[in-house]
Structure formats: C-alpha cells, structure tokens
Design an enzyme around this catalytic site. Structure first.
Site, mmCIF file in Angstrom:
data_model
loop_
_atom_site.group_PDB
_atom_site.id
_atom_site.type_symbol
_atom_site.label_atom_id
_atom_site.label_comp_id
_atom_site.label_asym_id
_atom_site.label_seq_id
_atom_site.Cartn_x
_atom_site.Cartn_y
_atom_site.Cartn_z
ATOM 1 N N GLY A 239 -20.488 -38.199 5.551
ATOM 2 C CA GLY A 239 -19.868 -37.619 4.355
ATOM 3 C C GLY A 239 -20.828 -37.286 3.229
ATOM 4 O O GLY A 239 -20.431 -36.645 2.250
ATOM 5 N N ASN B 226 -1.186 -36.835 9.546
ATOM 6 C CA ASN B 226 -1.306 -37.740 8.404
ATOM 7 C C ASN B 226 -0.283 -38.857 8.521
ATOM 8 O O ASN B 226 0.779 -38.676 9.124
ATOM 9 C CB ASN B 226 -1.042 -36.960 7.103
ATOM 10 C CG ASN B 226 -1.370 -37.764 5.864
ATOM 11 O OD1 ASN B 226 -2.428 -38.370 5.772
ATOM 12 N ND2 ASN B 226 -0.454 -37.797 4.902
ATOM 13 N N ARG B 227 -0.639 -40.036 7.938
ATOM 14 C CA ARG B 227 0.313 -41.152 7.930
ATOM 15 C C ARG B 227 1.666 -40.697 7.382
ATOM 16 O O ARG B 227 2.706 -40.935 7.994
ATOM 17 C CB ARG B 227 -0.260 -42.290 7.086
ATOM 18 C CG ARG B 227 0.709 -43.422 6.872
ATOM 19 C CD ARG B 227 0.097 -44.522 6.048
ATOM 20 N NE ARG B 227 -0.239 -44.113 4.691
ATOM 21 C CZ ARG B 227 -0.746 -44.924 3.772
ATOM 22 N NH1 ARG B 227 -1.018 -46.169 4.069
ATOM 23 N NH2 ARG B 227 -1.015 -44.471 2.559
ATOM 24 N N TYR C 129 -18.405 -41.753 2.651
ATOM 25 C CA TYR C 129 -19.865 -41.883 2.681
ATOM 26 C C TYR C 129 -20.355 -43.270 2.233
ATOM 27 O O TYR C 129 -21.561 -43.483 2.086
ATOM 28 C CB TYR C 129 -20.546 -40.768 1.880
ATOM 29 C CG TYR C 129 -20.100 -40.651 0.449
ATOM 30 C CD1 TYR C 129 -20.681 -41.406 -0.552
ATOM 31 C CD2 TYR C 129 -19.083 -39.773 0.106
ATOM 32 C CE1 TYR C 129 -20.268 -41.295 -1.857
ATOM 33 C CE2 TYR C 129 -18.661 -39.655 -1.199
ATOM 34 C CZ TYR C 129 -19.259 -40.418 -2.180
ATOM 35 O OH TYR C 129 -18.835 -40.311 -3.473
ATOM 36 N N LYS D 27 -8.640 -32.864 -12.099
ATOM 37 C CA LYS D 27 -8.836 -31.578 -11.415
ATOM 38 C C LYS D 27 -7.668 -30.610 -11.605
ATOM 39 O O LYS D 27 -7.880 -29.402 -11.688
ATOM 40 C CB LYS D 27 -9.086 -31.810 -9.925
ATOM 41 C CG LYS D 27 -10.406 -32.522 -9.642
ATOM 42 C CD LYS D 27 -10.600 -32.712 -8.138
ATOM 43 C CE LYS D 27 -11.873 -33.465 -7.836
ATOM 44 N NZ LYS D 27 -12.137 -33.563 -6.395
ATOM 45 N N ASP E 92 -15.230 -28.333 -2.808
ATOM 46 C CA ASP E 92 -15.266 -29.365 -1.758
ATOM 47 C C ASP E 92 -15.152 -28.767 -0.351
ATOM 48 O O ASP E 92 -15.830 -29.216 0.576
ATOM 49 C CB ASP E 92 -14.130 -30.372 -1.955
ATOM 50 C CG ASP E 92 -14.473 -31.430 -3.000
ATOM 51 O OD1 ASP E 92 -15.660 -31.576 -3.329
ATOM 52 O OD2 ASP E 92 -13.540 -32.087 -3.492
ATOM 53 N N GLY F 293 -6.158 -34.908 -1.374
ATOM 54 C CA GLY F 293 -6.912 -33.848 -2.044
ATOM 55 C C GLY F 293 -8.072 -33.331 -1.211
ATOM 56 O O GLY F 293 -8.257 -32.117 -1.080
ATOM 57 N N ARG G 209 -22.432 -39.995 -8.508
ATOM 58 C CA ARG G 209 -23.807 -39.766 -8.036
ATOM 59 C C ARG G 209 -24.338 -38.416 -8.524
ATOM 60 O O ARG G 209 -25.510 -38.092 -8.307
ATOM 61 C CB ARG G 209 -23.847 -39.776 -6.503
ATOM 62 C CG ARG G 209 -24.221 -41.106 -5.908
ATOM 63 C CD ARG G 209 -23.029 -41.951 -5.629
ATOM 64 N NE ARG G 209 -23.413 -43.293 -5.233
ATOM 65 C CZ ARG G 209 -22.538 -44.239 -4.928
ATOM 66 N NH1 ARG G 209 -21.237 -43.982 -5.005
ATOM 67 N NH2 ARG G 209 -22.930 -45.438 -4.590
ATOM 68 N N THR H 94 -13.885 -34.342 -12.014
ATOM 69 C CA THR H 94 -13.486 -35.242 -10.945
ATOM 70 C C THR H 94 -12.187 -35.953 -11.314
ATOM 71 O O THR H 94 -11.559 -35.657 -12.335
ATOM 72 C CB THR H 94 -14.648 -36.213 -10.586
ATOM 73 O OG1 THR H 94 -14.287 -36.947 -9.415
ATOM 74 C CG2 THR H 94 -14.972 -37.179 -11.721
HETATM 75 P P1 NAP Z 1 -6.233 -39.062 -1.573
HETATM 76 O O1 NAP Z 1 -5.841 -37.757 -2.168
HETATM 77 O O2 NAP Z 1 -5.764 -40.312 -2.220
HETATM 78 O O3 NAP Z 1 -5.746 -39.059 -0.021
HETATM 79 C C1 NAP Z 1 -5.901 -40.214 0.771
HETATM 80 C C2 NAP Z 1 -5.581 -39.897 2.218
HETATM 81 O O4 NAP Z 1 -5.853 -41.076 2.994
HETATM 82 C C3 NAP Z 1 -4.114 -39.546 2.488
HETATM 83 O O5 NAP Z 1 -4.030 -38.651 3.575
HETATM 84 C C4 NAP Z 1 -3.523 -40.921 2.857
HETATM 85 O O6 NAP Z 1 -2.353 -40.852 3.643
HETATM 86 C C5 NAP Z 1 -4.650 -41.495 3.671
HETATM 87 N N1 NAP Z 1 -4.605 -42.948 3.721
HETATM 88 C C6 NAP Z 1 -4.916 -43.812 2.724
HETATM 89 N N2 NAP Z 1 -4.733 -45.084 3.148
HETATM 90 C C7 NAP Z 1 -4.278 -45.007 4.427
HETATM 91 C C8 NAP Z 1 -3.888 -45.973 5.412
HETATM 92 N N3 NAP Z 1 -3.944 -47.294 5.150
HETATM 93 N N4 NAP Z 1 -3.483 -45.529 6.630
HETATM 94 C C9 NAP Z 1 -3.441 -44.220 6.908
HETATM 95 N N5 NAP Z 1 -3.781 -43.252 6.022
HETATM 96 C C10 NAP Z 1 -4.199 -43.648 4.795
HETATM 97 O O7 NAP Z 1 -7.826 -39.207 -1.487
HETATM 98 P P2 NAP Z 1 -8.901 -38.029 -1.330
HETATM 99 O O8 NAP Z 1 -9.359 -37.603 -2.668
HETATM 100 O O9 NAP Z 1 -8.368 -37.020 -0.386
HETATM 101 O O10 NAP Z 1 -10.133 -38.840 -0.683
HETATM 102 C C11 NAP Z 1 -10.065 -39.367 0.635
HETATM 103 C C12 NAP Z 1 -11.418 -39.961 0.998
HETATM 104 O O11 NAP Z 1 -12.405 -38.944 1.023
HETATM 105 C C13 NAP Z 1 -11.938 -41.014 0.031
HETATM 106 O O12 NAP Z 1 -12.529 -42.048 0.779
HETATM 107 C C14 NAP Z 1 -12.995 -40.287 -0.772
HETATM 108 O O13 NAP Z 1 -14.032 -41.147 -1.232
HETATM 109 C C15 NAP Z 1 -13.535 -39.328 0.266
HETATM 110 N N6 NAP Z 1 -14.094 -38.100 -0.310
HETATM 111 C C16 NAP Z 1 -15.362 -37.763 0.047
HETATM 112 C C17 NAP Z 1 -15.914 -36.597 -0.460
HETATM 113 C C18 NAP Z 1 -17.316 -36.213 -0.080
HETATM 114 O O14 NAP Z 1 -17.923 -35.393 -0.785
HETATM 115 N N7 NAP Z 1 -17.845 -36.749 1.018
HETATM 116 C C19 NAP Z 1 -15.173 -35.773 -1.317
HETATM 117 C C20 NAP Z 1 -13.870 -36.152 -1.649
HETATM 118 C C21 NAP Z 1 -13.339 -37.332 -1.136
HETATM 119 P P3 NAP Z 1 -0.899 -40.786 2.938
HETATM 120 O O15 NAP Z 1 -0.697 -39.358 2.534
HETATM 121 O O16 NAP Z 1 0.019 -41.242 3.995
HETATM 122 O O17 NAP Z 1 -0.952 -41.720 1.745
#
Ligand code: NAP
Length: 270
Positions: free
Chosen positions: A236, A150-151, A215, A66, A101, A130, A16, A62
């Site tokens: 978000g 966290n899980r 979001y 990163k 972020d 992340g 976006r 992105t």
């Molecule tokens: P990531 O590094 O892949 O981390 C994913 C996280 O979600 C981990 O803590 C993971 O736990 C947990 N998770 C995933 N599936 C799960 C499940 N079924 N049950 C329990 N926990 C689960 O991803 P990320 O980059 O941090 O992004 C996370 C989310 O934030 C995404 O939806 C992304 O779109 C959003 N985001 C939004 C913004 C914004 O500007 N609003 C910015 C960045 C990211 P484990 O460690 O146990 O796998």
C-alpha cells in the site's frame, strides 16, 4: 516568497505527507513549505469557503474533510465520481479539486506489477469504503471489468450501481478470484490493531496480482500469503506515494519521481 502548501485534516499530526514533500522539495530544489493544518469539523466549512483568501497555493485534504471541501471547489471527473476531493489547487481565481487516490493506486500497480493489465480478467475489490470507491471508479474509467464484494452488501451494491462495476456476495469471492487479474484488499483488515484478513488465495491463477492498500505493516498477512503462493504482491505504500504526485505537479508544475530512495525513507517511518 516561499510557496505554502500543506495537508488539512482532523486529526492530521500522523500524516506522512510532510516527509514526502520535504524529500521532493530538496530533490528538485523547490523553495516551499508543506504544513500540517489541523482544522476541526466545526471550522471546516468556513476554512474551505474562504480558501481563495488563504495563504496556501494548494492543499491536500484528508479525513474527515474530503466531502466538505468538495462542496467548495470546481471538481474534475474523478472528484465528481467520488463526491470528495483530496487535492486542491488554484486556476487563476478558481479553486479546483480532484481525488487522486484512484489514479495513485493504478500508478502503484503499474510500478509494482508492470503488465498487470495484460490479463483480461476482472479486478476483484474487497471493500466499499472511501478508498475502495476511488479504486473502483479509477479501474472502471480505465475500461477494466471490476467486481466488488464487501461485508455490508448494500454498500457494495450501491458502489456497483454508481460505478458500473459488478457486486457479488462475499460467499462468491473464491469463484471471482479464480478468474481475477488482480485482487485488492481495500478494507482496513490486516492493518496494525485490526483483525487480519482471512481470504484463501489458492483459487488465483499463477502470476496474478494481489494488492493490499493497508501499509502498516508494509507486508500484511495477505501479501505474505500471496508471496508464498507465487502471486505478485503490491503493497500500500505505492498508492500513498503516487497519490501525492498529483498535488506536487499542480502546485509546482513538474511531475515528481516515486523512486526507491523515497520509498525507503517513508517505509522507515512506518
Ligand atoms: P472506510 O471508508 O472506513 O472503509 C472501511 C472498509 O473496510 C469498508 O469496506 C468496511 O466494510 C471494511 N471493514 C472494516 N472493518 C471490517 C471487518 N471487521 N470485516 C470486514 N470488513 C471490514 O476506510 P477507507 O478510507 O476506505 O480505508 C480503508 C483502508 O485503506 C484503511 O486501512 C486505510 O488506512 C487504507 N488506505 C490506504 C491508502 C493508501 O494510500 N495506501 C489510502 C486510503 C486508505 P463495511 O462497509 O461493511 O463497514
């Protein structure tokens, strides 16, 4: 000559950011182009090593580049804490990088729930990926008490050690919520196509804040529950918009507004 900036990722077509920057260019009368720059994982090392010779004034970075980009820049404190960058700019001949972020998330709280930090209780963060890492580091840097769950408990523990936060088992989340100033879903649960996040917000004190960094959709089931319980929901989209202000300010020397017009324009694309 028109300045060139953009976003580097793989895949990156869904970003976006071009819409956000096009809005600011028009609003502030800046002649520049914001490009989508697909760089494959095989080419990333070379792209960032050669960035000084590229035509770009700066770029956002992105997934999945990163950490690769981090190795080729002069990193600030936020980036060093993360070992990752999402924004690159030039300082003379030096390529600098930050991770925006975490501060973007804090700015979204300031805008979406003013006074959220008047409550002395800990910020409770669910997740240790992340995005969670950037949020935890930013909150700790601001001097806030932070609890992480966290899980995968090992990742929560590692984040706690690295940041100075406290890790708890998921089984104790309800107790933590009872004293929380803010609860943040920083997992991908609740995102379109993912399972919903099933956390009972009943223990939270009236008027405390529930933020979801997912979001799509803008109102997640978690935020709907928060609203129904009289808590203060923060979506978000604010984080997405505010993290982008950092690049704009570095590249064009002025801090852009995150206003309703921008919010509605980007929300319409979700
Ligand atoms: P990531 O590094 O892949 O981390 C994913 C996280 O979600 C981990 O803590 C993971 O736990 C947990 N998770 C995933 N599936 C799960 C499940 N079924 N049950 C329990 N926990 C689960 O991803 P990320 O980059 O941090 O992004 C996370 C989310 O934030 C995404 O939806 C992304 O779109 C959003 N985001 C939004 C913004 C914004 O500007 N609003 C910015 C960045 C990211 P484990 O460690 O146990 O796998």
């Amino acid at each position: 000559m028109s300045a060139r900036v953009g976003v580097v990722g793989w895949p990156v077509a869904h970003s976006r950011s071009p819409a956000i920057f096009a809005h600011w260019f028009a609003h502030y009368g800046i002649e520049a182009t914001y490009e989508v720059i697909p760089v494959s994982p095989d080419d990333a090392e070379r792209f960032f090593a050669d960035f000084a010779g590229s035509p770009y004034r700066g770029v956002n970075v992105t997934i999945p580049h990163k950490t690769t980009a981090f190795a080729h820049v002069k990193a600030d404190a936020a980036a060093s804490a993360m070992g990752a960058v999402n924004t690159l700019w030039r300082d003379g001949t030096v390529i600098c990088g930050t991770s925006s972020d975490g501060d973007g998330f804090l700015a979204s709280l300031d805008q979406g729930a003013p006074g959220w930090d008047d409550h002395a209780g800990p910020a409770v963060i669910l997740g240790a990926g992340g995005a969670a890492r950037s949020i935890v580091h930013a909150l700790v840097a601001k001097g806030r008490p932070v609890i992480v769950a966290n899980r995968s408990a090992d990742k929560a523990n590692a984040l706690a050690v690295a940041s100075g936060a406290k890790a708890i088992a998921l089984a104790h989340l309800g107790d933590a919520l009872a004293e929380a100033s803010v609860f943040v879903n920083a997992t991908s649960l609740g995102m379109e196509g993912e399972p919903p996040l099933t956390v009972d917000l009943s223990p939270m004190q009236a008027n405390t804040v529930v933020a979801d960094i997912v979001y799509v959709p803008l109102e997640t089931p978690l935020l709907a529950q928060a609203k129904a319980k009289g808590l203060r929901p923060v979506d978000g989209l604010g984080m997405l918009l505010h993290q982008a202000t950092v690049g704009f300010e570095r590249w064009f020397g002025l801090f852009p507004a995150v206003d309703d017009t921008l919010r509605q324009m980007v929300a319409a694309t979700l």
